[in-house]
Scaffold this motif. Structure first.
Motif, PDB file in Angstrom:
ATOM      1  N   LYS A 296      29.674  33.482  43.131  1.00 50.37           N
ATOM      2  CA  LYS A 296      30.463  34.044  42.028  1.00 50.37           C
ATOM      3  C   LYS A 296      30.171  33.259  40.747  1.00 50.37           C
ATOM      4  N   PRO A 297      29.707  33.904  39.697  1.00 52.82           N
ATOM      5  CA  PRO A 297      29.397  33.191  38.448  1.00 52.82           C
ATOM      6  C   PRO A 297      30.682  32.674  37.795  1.00 52.82           C
ATOM      7  N   ASP A 299      31.577  32.855  34.742  1.00 53.45           N
ATOM      8  CA  ASP A 299      32.123  33.753  33.727  1.00 53.45           C
ATOM      9  C   ASP A 299      32.472  35.121  34.304  1.00 53.45           C
ATOM     10  N   PHE A 300      32.533  35.230  35.627  1.00 58.62           N
ATOM     11  CA  PHE A 300      32.872  36.520  36.234  1.00 58.62           C
ATOM     12  C   PHE A 300      34.334  36.864  35.921  1.00 58.62           C
ATOM     13  N   SER A 301      34.539  38.048  35.366  1.00 57.34           N
ATOM     14  CA  SER A 301      35.885  38.438  34.933  1.00 57.34           C
ATOM     15  C   SER A 301      36.502  39.492  35.831  1.00 57.34           C
ATOM     16  N   SER A 341      34.485  39.872  27.777  1.00 59.14           N
ATOM     17  CA  SER A 341      33.483  38.928  27.284  1.00 59.14           C
ATOM     18  C   SER A 341      34.116  38.076  26.195  1.00 59.14           C
ATOM     19  N   SER A 393      28.524  38.811  33.548  1.00 58.95           N
ATOM     20  CA  SER A 393      28.429  38.782  35.010  1.00 58.95           C
ATOM     21  C   SER A 393      29.337  39.845  35.620  1.00 58.95           C
ATOM     22  N   PHE A 394      28.842  40.440  36.702  1.00 59.79           N
ATOM     23  CA  PHE A 394      29.619  41.466  37.391  1.00 59.79           C
ATOM     24  C   PHE A 394      29.195  41.505  38.853  1.00 59.79           C
ATOM     25  N   PHE A 395      29.979  42.185  39.669  1.00 55.77           N
ATOM     26  CA  PHE A 395      29.621  42.367  41.083  1.00 55.77           C
ATOM     27  C   PHE A 395      29.120  43.791  41.260  1.00 55.77           C
ATOM     28  N   TYR A 402      26.605  39.393  43.276  1.00 59.04           N
ATOM     29  CA  TYR A 402      26.921  39.221  41.857  1.00 59.04           C
ATOM     30  C   TYR A 402      25.632  39.281  41.047  1.00 59.04           C
ATOM     31  N   THR A 404      24.072  38.883  36.859  1.00 55.45           N
ATOM     32  CA  THR A 404      24.321  38.393  35.499  1.00 55.45           C
ATOM     33  C   THR A 404      23.292  39.017  34.569  1.00 55.45           C
TER      34      THR A 404
END
Lengths: 604, 228
Positions: A296-297, A299-301, A341, A393-395, A402, A404
């Motif tokens: 999981k990065p 910056d993952f939101s 972001s 970043s997203f899944f 994940y 990026t």
């Protein structure tokens, strides 16, 4: 469970002798899981007969219709009641359904595992007292499970049954209403599960006319986005409140309805009554997977979906101090409500502000579209600057990992501010030596700059130096005037006080003269008279009273006043040394003389 | 002898003030003609904002110059701006330059003060001295009226960019309320984080980036910094 509900059927007895009987049959005796069978219970004869619904584990029994008939045979009335019960299995297997009465034989229902087709399991024989052509409570060839009266259905259309937490999937909710039998729809489709969220449900459904099993239906379709809030295995249903019209005419009169044909005509002839019902969709199973913790990065939101990003800036050339707008475009499919972001952080080159996000959906549910983040930037210094690359970043549920995305850096050229050079830099030259353009031919010519220059445009009277100088000047004049004025006033006050004291002393001397006259004391009388005259003359001549002598009287006075005053001065000296007698007439004369001199009035 | 001491101090102060002002004038700085020529150049170069700014500055130094008024009016018309209206105070302030009116104010203080004091010493000439005092007060009043008229200009700025977006708060995030065209004169009242709170002649208010504006009367500190 509906199977636990006991239904008692009362066959209204008549006076006729006919032993009541009960027959029960289930059709078909073999169905697939997910389908329903129909249990028909026929009671006939006179009297009252109680029939209870059977209770079988794994089977659901629901009464979907009832009709009653009375026949006259050889003068005897025979009443028969038909009850339609929908039997829906929960699991596959062979079930034995006990008889509805102790004397009734048991029934056997074989349920095979689901084959995936949605074929109808109930014969369309028109046994329902409500709507004959459609099979209530089951599924038809279109995979539609109708309400018990066959007037409506709710169906959920979803692309997949395995999703991740936070993942948004588009869903379609179809509500079918048989024309003429649904009076109104009383609300939006509602999700019967707390484990999912339904977002962006369209307010205006799409309307379409469809024929299902030969009957006209109006199908309303809502589009929405479904998201799971926690992992696990769930099933969900939707329900919609409706008002349907229930047929009230007995089954034997159904031929009249068939003759009338149009439900509108049936309603006119009073064959139906309105009833509020809630239509529920079949259960839809879901497996909700948790997002993996690995990889999981930072910056993952929470964005789950498939996205691409790009950046641009409002202008590649700018002036120092002017704001620029940096835009981050996030395109794709997924839960855009979790697409966030922080954009660019502040650094030495850029002064940054909070970004603002706008979302432009590409479909009605907002599952596809573009989210744009706009961040104002201000270059702190002129020169060539670079806006750094941005990450997002997203899944991705497709790749199950994940991702990026990274944008490209941007270059910006910042020139010095115009305000900085407004008064010092020369203006941009028009064509050298060329005449002014036509728009400015009305300008008056330049002046010869010969006068002295000033350091500031601030008017002098707003400058502290001027204000201080003029204030000091005004204070000096004002203070001097006040001081002089006060001194003059003090001098007047002293003179006035002296006059007051003199008058007071004169009055006292006159009183002492009167007392001395009464006592016959000549020395005191004449001394008081002389002192009173000295006070008066001292005020007149501006000299001290004790300095006034006979010589001054001789020198400054004339006429009878001089002689009288001179005589009083002499009598006072004489009385001091020799005493002397006082004659009443003399005292009166001298008293009047002194009073006249002191007050300036003639006592006579 | 002691009574004459304040007058000596006054004369010395006057001489010092005059000499320092003369010294300032001798230095390089602003002049009405230079600003007027600069404004003409900006006008010919198609920059009405900077042209109006320098015309206004030139008029501040020499309000009696008709060329400044004429060219300012011409540039404003060419920029599509409405003609400016001057009230009575502004007309009084326009009778002479602020520098002259400042000296008139000093002269008024001198005449009024001397007349008031002389009335105490010479009661026989009280009426004549009262008239002199009133004359001095009138001269000081002209200076005060000029100051009142010019005080708003101290807080006015000119839009020097092509357009200045006006926002409801001093952050450039939300959409602008309206846009000020170039060469518009606005009054300013506050500053925050690179933005200036402005109010237009029609009463509309909002925040404008300070880089879009230039004050008609630059502050002394700014001037020194720039010149330095």
């Amino acid at each position: 469970m509906v199977s636990a509900i006991a239904v008692t059927i009362f066959a209204a007895g008549t006076a006729l002798a006919a032993a009541p009987s009960v027959d029960a049959a289930i059709e078909p005796s073999q169905i697939a899981l997910g389908e329903s069978a129909r249990l028909t219970i026929l009671t006939s004869g006179s009297g009252t007969l109680s029939v209870s619904l059977p209770v079988v584990s794994g089977l659901e029994f629901r009464v979907v219709g009832q009709s009653r008939q009375v026949q006259i045979i050889n003068g005897a009335a025979i009443e028969s009641t038909t009850t339609i019960v929908r039997v829906t299995p929960d699991v596959a297997g062979i079930f034995t359904i006990p008889g509805v009465t102790p004397k009734s034989p048991p029934l056997v229902l074989q349920v095979n595992p689901s084959t995936g087709n949605g074929s109808s399991s109930l014969p369309n024989n028109g046994a329902s007292p409500g709507l004959a052509p459609l099979v209530p409570g089951g599924s038809n060839a279109s995979g539609v499970r109708l309400t018990p009266d066959g007037s409506a259905f709710v169906r959920l259309e979803i692309p997949k049954h395995e999703i991740y937490v936070g993942e948004s999937i588009p869903v379609q909710i179809h509500v079918g209403m048989r024309d003429g039998f649904v009076a109104s729809i009383n609300g939006l489709p509602k999700l019967n599960s707390g484990d999912f969220t339904l977002n962006n449900l369209s307010h205006q459904p799409e309307r379409a006319a469809k024929v299902i099993d030969g009957k006209p239906f109006t199908v309303l379709t809502w589009r929405s986005v479904l998201a799971a809030i926690k992992p696990g295995t769930f099933s969900l249903t939707f329900e919609t409140p409706l008002t349907v019209r229930i047929r009230t005419r007995p089954q034997r009169e159904s031929t009249l309805d068939d003759l009338l044909g149009d439900p509108f005509l049936q309603n006119i002839f009073g064959a139906t009554v309105p009833k509020n019902v809630t239509v529920t969709s079949p259960e839809a199973p879901f497996t909700v997977l948790p997002l993996p913790a690995q990889g999981k990065p930072p910056d993952f939101s929470g964005a789950v979906g498939t996205f691409k990003i790009s950046t641009d800036i409002s202008s590649a050339k700018n002036t120092a101090g002017d704001p620029l707008t940096l835009r981050l475009h996030v395109n794709g499919t997924g839960n855009f409500d979790r697409v966030e972001s922080s954009m660019l952080g502040a650094d030495a080159q850029w002064k940054t502000y909070e970004p603002k996000a706008t979302f432009n959906p590409a479909d009605t549910t907002g599952n596809r579209g573009e989210k744009i983040f706009e961040q104002p930037l201000i270059a702190s210094q002129p020169g060539s600057h670079t806006v750094p690359a941005l990450n997002f970043s997203f899944f991705d549920p497709g790749t199950r990992r994940y991702e990026t995305a990274r944008s490209s850096p941007l270059s910006v050229m910042v020139s010095p501010s115009a305000a900085d050079s407004a008064a010092s830099e020369p203006p941009p030259p028009s064509a050298a030596g060329a005449p002014a353009d036509e728009a400015h031919t009305g300008l008056r010519p330049d002046h010869a700059a010969a006068e002295a220059r000033v350091d500031s445009l601030i008017p002098p009277y707003f400058q502290p130096r001027y204000l201080g100088f003029s204030s000091v000047l005004a204070l000096l004049f004002g203070g001097g005037w006040v001081a002089l004025r006060r001194r003059e006033r003090n001098a007047h006050d002293i003179q006035r006080e002296r006059e007051r004291l003199r008058l007071q002393m004169t009055r006292t001397l006159l009183e002492q003269m009167a007392a001395a006259s009464a006592d016959g004391d000549a020395a005191v009388f004449y001394n008081c008279a002389r002192s009173a005259l000295r006070q008066t003359l001292s005020a007149r001549w501006q000299v001290a009273p004790e300095q006034i002598t006979i010589a001054d009287v001789d020198a400054r006075l004339e006429g009878s006043d001089r002689d009288d005053i001179r005589q009083i001065f002499a009598l006072a000296d004489e009385a001091n040394y020799s005493g002397g007698d006082l004659q009443a007439a003399d005292l009166e004369h001298w008293t009047q003389l002194v009073r006249r001199q002191v007050t300036g009035e003639d006592p006579s | 002898m002691t009574r004459r001491a304040p007058w000596g101090v006054l004369i010395i102060a006057l001489l010092m003030f005059g000499s320092s002002s003369h010294a300032v004038q001798a230095q390089a700085g602003y002049s009405a003609s230079a600003l007027y020529n600069l404004a003409n150049a900006y006008a010919r170069g198609g920059k009405p904002g900077l042209a109006v700014l320098n015309y206004e500055r030139a008029r501040l130094l020499d309000p009696t110059d008709p060329d400044i008024d004429a060219n300012l009016r011409h540039v404003r018309e060419a920029a599509g701006l409405p003609p400016e209206s001057r009230n009575g105070f502004a007309r009084v302030a326009g009778i002479a330059s602020p520098r002259i009116l400042a000296w008139v104010g000093v002269l008024g203080i001198l005449i009024a003060g001397a007349g008031a004091i002389a009335r105490l010493y010479y009661p026989r000439h009280r009426r004549k001295l009262l008239a002199a005092t009133l004359l001095g007060i009138s001269l000081l009043g002209v200076t005060i009226v000029s100051g009142v008229a010019l005080w708003p200009i101290m807080h006015e700025s000119v839009v020097i960019t092509h357009a200045a977006p006006v926002r409801v708060s001093p952050v450039p995030i939300e959409e602008p309320l309206f846009v000020l065209p170039e060469a518009t004169i606005v009054s300013t009242s506050a500053q925050h984080d690179g933005f200036v709170l402005v109010r237009t002649s029609t009463g509309r208010a909002g925040w404008v980036p300070s880089s879009n504006l230039a004050p008609i009367v630059p502050k002394q500190v700014d001037r020194r910094r720039k010149s330095g």
